[in-house]
Design a protein around this motif. Structure first.
Motif, short mmCIF file in Angstrom:
data_model
loop_
_atom_site.label_atom_id
_atom_site.label_comp_id
_atom_site.label_asym_id
_atom_site.label_seq_id
_atom_site.Cartn_x
_atom_site.Cartn_y
_atom_site.Cartn_z
N CYS D 11 -8.53 4.09 1.85
CA CYS D 11 -7.67 3.21 1.04
C CYS D 11 -8.38 2.86 -0.27
O CYS D 11 -7.76 2.82 -1.34
CB CYS D 11 -7.31 1.94 1.80
SG CYS D 11 -6.17 2.22 3.17
N LEU D 44 -1.19 5.15 -2.26
CA LEU D 44 -1.22 4.56 -0.91
C LEU D 44 0.05 4.88 -0.11
O LEU D 44 0.05 4.78 1.12
CB LEU D 44 -1.35 3.03 -1.00
CG LEU D 44 -2.70 2.45 -1.43
CD1 LEU D 44 -2.59 0.92 -1.52
CD2 LEU D 44 -3.81 2.84 -0.45
N THR D 51 -1.38 2.91 7.88
CA THR D 51 -2.29 1.88 7.37
C THR D 51 -2.35 0.69 8.33
O THR D 51 -1.32 0.21 8.81
CB THR D 51 -1.81 1.40 5.99
OG1 THR D 51 -1.80 2.51 5.09
CG2 THR D 51 -2.72 0.30 5.43
N LEU D 74 -6.72 -3.73 3.98
CA LEU D 74 -5.97 -2.50 4.27
C LEU D 74 -6.95 -1.40 4.59
O LEU D 74 -7.92 -1.18 3.83
CB LEU D 74 -5.15 -2.08 3.05
CG LEU D 74 -3.69 -2.53 2.97
CD1 LEU D 74 -3.63 -4.03 2.83
CD2 LEU D 74 -2.97 -1.81 1.84
N PRO D 76 -7.45 2.67 6.87
CA PRO D 76 -6.85 3.78 7.62
C PRO D 76 -7.23 3.67 9.09
O PRO D 76 -8.02 2.81 9.47
CB PRO D 76 -7.52 5.00 7.00
CG PRO D 76 -8.88 4.52 6.62
CD PRO D 76 -8.67 3.10 6.15
#
Lengths: 81, 129, 129, 81
Positions: D11, D44, D51, D74, D76
């Motif tokens: 991210c 994104l 996410t 945020l 992954p």
């Protein structure tokens, strides 16, 4: 024919000896040997269904045919670890 | 598959065993198990367990288990130590290590080996007070 | 339940960890897992993996997992070490030890903890050539 | 209200920054924040479904209502071990 029988763990305690020599007719099975042993060592009878039997270093079923000079071992369920 | 089987009356030296571990670059998982004598056997407090074995058959049965293990999982190395004789409470009686590429295989193979050992390897124990 | 969580950029010293193991007299099983960086990531040959973490959340999420573990199994001790930063091939990035009364519990709890860690603990990796 | 957003792992690579400060109407949800972030950081968007989102150190669903000063993260899917 003659086979030797080794007793381990509580089988040894129940028979009071570590080893026996048994004479059997040629072609006798493990089942026949067990009957002969049960007559001589009646204290083995109660654990007949849980007794494990090996010939040499391999497990064998009750129907296994023995031969001259076999080394048979009788022992209770295992408890390693 | 590298195999090491030690059946011994000496204490199990886990540190020395760990120091001898080898893993090739493709291996990602090592699972170890130490089985330790507990102070209770059923309802009774005990001081030790005495282990007895049918030694020659122990080695043969472990060899059969290792053969089977190698067929089932991509095990690079298995090492197993079982102590015999008197093992005091809090000391290990069994030590197993399995090395594989991935985690799931190592856990599965290690558990299978111990379960099978308890089924087919002729070792018995007697609690001592 | 004794808990020890170490998140570190230092190499994992398995021998020192083993030396610090404690087991009370009621405990019969210790399961260890070492997760080691492999030389292959997918099809590629790599030299190392770089681990990155959201540190504060890592500690919180492990605390939640340890709480849950304690509810599910009679675990006397859990110790977990995760290395961050660059970990070279053949070096451990993760070390876990679980101590319980019996074998099945130790294997189940150790596997559960690693599975859950991979689901909720914010650590990521980047392969390095 | 104002919330800070931390980006981790890919991210962070996709946004090109580790942190952003976002202004949102009072009572805005994570979903509203995500829409705003996707407008500013379109790279994104492809990973929107995978996410993971935390507020502070706890995971929260898209419907979670944010408040002034929240720290939102945020990242992954995880890869520890």
């Amino acid at each position: 024919m003659t086979v030797t029988v080794q007793f381990y763990s509580c089988c040894k305690e129940l028979t009071g000896c570590a080893q026996a020599v048994e004479k059997l007719p040629a072609g006798a099975t493990i089942e026949a040997l067990l009957q002969q042993l049960h007559a001589r060592f009646p204290r083995l009878v109660p654990m007949r269904n849980s007794t494990l039997i090996a010939v040499g270093v391999d497990y064998q079923p009750r129907s296994h045919v023995l031969k001259e000079g076999d080394e048979v071992s009788l022992f209770p369920p295992l408890q390693g670890g | 598959m590298k195999r090491e089987l030690i059946i011994t009356t000496e204490p199990i030296d886990e540190t020395a065993l760990l120091a001898r571990r080898t893993m090739s670059h493709g291996m990602g998982a090592a699972v170890f198990f130490a089985g330790v004598v507990r102070g209770q056997e059923g309802d009774k407090t005990i001081a030790a367990i005495e282990y007895e074995a049918f030694h020659k058959m122990v080695e043969h049965q472990f060899a059969l288990l290792f053969d089977e293990m190698e067929k089932r999982w991509p095990v690079e190395s298995v090492r197993l130590v079982h102590r015999l004789g008197v093992v005091r409470v809090n000391e290990p009686s069994l030590w197993v290590e399995v090395v594989t590429p991935h985690r799931g295989e190592a856990f599965a193979a290690c558990q299978w080996l111990i379960d099978e050992m308890k089924r087919v390897v002729p070792i018995w124990k007697k609690p001592l007070k």
